[in-house]
Motif scaffolding. Sequence first.
Motif, PDB file in Angstrom:
ATOM      1  N   LEU A  89      -1.534  -4.419  -7.243  1.00 53.85           N
ATOM      2  CA  LEU A  89      -0.430  -3.465  -7.184  1.00 53.85           C
ATOM      3  C   LEU A  89      -0.589  -2.379  -8.241  1.00 53.85           C
ATOM      4  CD1 LEU A  89       2.465  -5.992  -6.545  1.00 53.85           C
ATOM      5  CD2 LEU A  89       1.633  -4.253  -4.932  1.00 53.85           C
ATOM      6  N   LYS A  90      -1.100  -2.753  -9.399  1.00 53.28           N
ATOM      7  CA  LYS A  90      -1.354  -1.775 -10.461  1.00 53.28           C
ATOM      8  C   LYS A  90      -2.408  -0.762 -10.000  1.00 53.28           C
ATOM      9  CE  LYS A  90      -3.087  -1.320 -15.153  1.00 53.28           C
ATOM     10  NZ  LYS A  90      -3.770  -2.011 -16.259  1.00 53.28           N
ATOM     11  N   VAL A  91      -3.453  -1.231  -9.349  1.00 49.69           N
ATOM     12  CA  VAL A  91      -4.490  -0.324  -8.841  1.00 49.69           C
ATOM     13  C   VAL A  91      -3.888   0.649  -7.823  1.00 49.69           C
ATOM     14  CG1 VAL A  91      -6.655  -0.191  -7.522  1.00 49.69           C
ATOM     15  CG2 VAL A  91      -6.392  -1.921  -9.312  1.00 49.69           C
ATOM     16  N   LEU A  92      -3.052   0.153  -6.926  1.00 49.32           N
ATOM     17  CA  LEU A  92      -2.409   1.021  -5.937  1.00 49.32           C
ATOM     18  C   LEU A  92      -1.486   2.037  -6.614  1.00 49.32           C
ATOM     19  CD1 LEU A  92      -1.559  -1.600  -3.154  1.00 49.32           C
ATOM     20  CD2 LEU A  92      -3.305   0.202  -3.044  1.00 49.32           C
ATOM     21  N   ARG A  93      -0.767   1.601  -7.651  1.00 49.00           N
ATOM     22  CA  ARG A  93       0.104   2.514  -8.411  1.00 49.00           C
ATOM     23  C   ARG A  93      -0.708   3.588  -9.108  1.00 49.00           C
ATOM     24  NH1 ARG A  93       2.614  -1.760 -10.621  1.00 49.00           N
ATOM     25  NH2 ARG A  93       1.736  -1.294 -12.648  1.00 49.00           N
ATOM     26  N   GLU A  94      -1.776   3.171  -9.787  1.00 50.01           N
ATOM     27  CA  GLU A  94      -2.610   4.128 -10.520  1.00 50.01           C
ATOM     28  C   GLU A  94      -3.299   5.123  -9.595  1.00 50.01           C
ATOM     29  OE1 GLU A  94      -5.107   1.630 -12.930  1.00 50.01           O
ATOM     30  OE2 GLU A  94      -3.566   1.422 -14.481  1.00 50.01           O
ATOM     31  N   ALA A  95      -3.543   4.721  -8.357  1.00 48.50           N
ATOM     32  CA  ALA A  95      -4.156   5.623  -7.371  1.00 48.50           C
ATOM     33  C   ALA A  95      -3.119   6.568  -6.770  1.00 48.50           C
ATOM     34  CB  ALA A  95      -4.828   4.808  -6.269  1.00 48.50           C
ATOM     35  N   GLY A  96      -1.845   6.382  -7.094  1.00 53.21           N
ATOM     36  CA  GLY A  96      -0.797   7.255  -6.598  1.00 53.21           C
ATOM     37  C   GLY A  96      -0.290   6.912  -5.212  1.00 53.21           C
ATOM     38  N   LEU A  97      -0.624   5.718  -4.726  1.00 51.85           N
ATOM     39  CA  LEU A  97      -0.232   5.324  -3.374  1.00 51.85           C
ATOM     40  C   LEU A  97       1.161   4.705  -3.292  1.00 51.85           C
ATOM     41  CD1 LEU A  97      -3.681   3.906  -2.340  1.00 51.85           C
ATOM     42  CD2 LEU A  97      -2.518   5.830  -1.238  1.00 51.85           C
ATOM     43  N   ILE A  98       1.613   4.096  -4.387  1.00 51.46           N
ATOM     44  CA  ILE A  98       2.924   3.443  -4.387  1.00 51.46           C
ATOM     45  C   ILE A  98       3.655   3.735  -5.691  1.00 51.46           C
ATOM     46  CG2 ILE A  98       2.231   1.559  -2.838  1.00 51.46           C
ATOM     47  CD1 ILE A  98       2.014  -0.265  -5.326  1.00 51.46           C
ATOM     48  N   ASP A  99       4.963   3.561  -5.639  1.00 49.60           N
ATOM     49  CA  ASP A  99       5.815   3.592  -6.822  1.00 49.60           C
ATOM     50  C   ASP A  99       6.482   2.238  -6.934  1.00 49.60           C
ATOM     51  OD1 ASP A  99       5.519   6.239  -7.793  1.00 49.60           O
ATOM     52  OD2 ASP A  99       6.859   6.975  -6.219  1.00 49.60           O
ATOM     53  N   GLY A 100       6.787   1.841  -8.147  1.00 50.10           N
ATOM     54  CA  GLY A 100       7.491   0.592  -8.371  1.00 50.10           C
ATOM     55  C   GLY A 100       8.715   0.811  -9.226  1.00 50.10           C
ATOM     56  N   GLU A 101       9.765   0.039  -8.962  1.00 54.42           N
ATOM     57  CA  GLU A 101      11.003   0.132  -9.724  1.00 54.42           C
ATOM     58  C   GLU A 101      11.486  -1.276 -10.056  1.00 54.42           C
ATOM     59  OE1 GLU A 101      15.633   1.388  -8.935  1.00 54.42           O
ATOM     60  OE2 GLU A 101      14.079   2.368  -7.752  1.00 54.42           O
ATOM     61  N   ARG A 102      11.648  -1.532 -11.352  1.00 56.17           N
ATOM     62  CA  ARG A 102      12.126  -2.841 -11.792  1.00 56.17           C
ATOM     63  C   ARG A 102      13.633  -2.910 -11.631  1.00 56.17           C
ATOM     64  NH1 ARG A 102      10.508  -7.202 -14.094  1.00 56.17           N
ATOM     65  NH2 ARG A 102       8.420  -6.430 -14.566  1.00 56.17           N
ATOM     66  N   ARG A 103      14.072  -4.015 -11.009  1.00 55.48           N
ATOM     67  CA  ARG A 103      15.498  -4.314 -10.872  1.00 55.48           C
ATOM     68  C   ARG A 103      15.678  -5.763 -11.289  1.00 55.48           C
ATOM     69  NH1 ARG A 103      15.894  -2.172  -4.830  1.00 55.48           N
ATOM     70  NH2 ARG A 103      15.113  -0.086  -5.226  1.00 55.48           N
ATOM     71  N   ALA A 104      16.327  -5.948 -12.410  1.00 55.05           N
ATOM     72  CA  ALA A 104      16.483  -7.281 -13.009  1.00 55.05           C
ATOM     73  C   ALA A 104      15.097  -7.872 -13.253  1.00 55.05           C
ATOM     74  CB  ALA A 104      17.366  -8.164 -12.151  1.00 55.05           C
ATOM     75  N   SER A 105      14.782  -9.007 -12.639  1.00 59.92           N
ATOM     76  CA  SER A 105      13.486  -9.631 -12.913  1.00 59.92           C
ATOM     77  C   SER A 105      12.437  -9.325 -11.846  1.00 59.92           C
ATOM     78  CB  SER A 105      13.660 -11.149 -13.051  1.00 59.92           C
ATOM     79  OG  SER A 105      14.200 -11.667 -11.858  1.00 59.92           O
ATOM     80  N   TRP A 106      12.773  -8.507 -10.846  1.00 63.02           N
ATOM     81  CA  TRP A 106      11.834  -8.199  -9.766  1.00 63.02           C
ATOM     82  C   TRP A 106      11.481  -6.717  -9.749  1.00 63.02           C
ATOM     83  CZ3 TRP A 106       9.742 -12.394  -8.156  1.00 63.02           C
ATOM     84  CH2 TRP A 106      10.482 -13.568  -8.058  1.00 63.02           C
ATOM     85  N   VAL A 107      10.296  -6.436  -9.201  1.00 59.58           N
ATOM     86  CA  VAL A 107       9.874  -5.046  -9.008  1.00 59.58           C
ATOM     87  C   VAL A 107       9.841  -4.776  -7.514  1.00 59.58           C
ATOM     88  CG1 VAL A 107       8.045  -3.350  -9.387  1.00 59.58           C
ATOM     89  CG2 VAL A 107       8.501  -5.088 -11.126  1.00 59.58           C
ATOM     90  N   TYR A 108      10.389  -3.642  -7.125  1.00 59.96           N
ATOM     91  CA  TYR A 108      10.406  -3.215  -5.730  1.00 59.96           C
ATOM     92  C   TYR A 108       9.413  -2.063  -5.576  1.00 59.96           C
ATOM     93  CZ  TYR A 108      14.447  -6.122  -4.928  1.00 59.96           C
ATOM     94  OH  TYR A 108      15.276  -7.213  -4.806  1.00 59.96           O
TER      95      TYR A 108
END
Length: 103
Positions: A61-80
């Motif tokens: 997921l970090k690789v996909l984020r760094e490539a600009g393909l996805i965004d992540g948002e932390r909500r409580a203990s989970w990331v969406y």
Amino acid sequence: MAQQRIPAPAAATLAQAFKALGDPIRLQLMSMIASAPGGEICVCDLTPAFTISGTTISHHLKVLREAGLIDGERRASWVYYRPRPGLMRQLSTLLAVEESVTV
């Protein structure tokens, strides 16, 4: 790509995205994220779909984020996660080749 040369800066960005999608696990993750109902998916729903560790899923997921393909948002203990449609459109446009009509 079939219409004109890709400028070097754009080629670097697009190549990083293609490289990120070149792994089967990341391609599956991207598919799950892009097709998620409501436009996003919790990591808690991604992890059980694989037989690899949560740490490995996080790396992908970090690789996909760094490539600009996805965004992540932390909500409580989970990331969406949600897709970044702009880059996905660029990839799609780049691969679109119109069929030529032969007579």
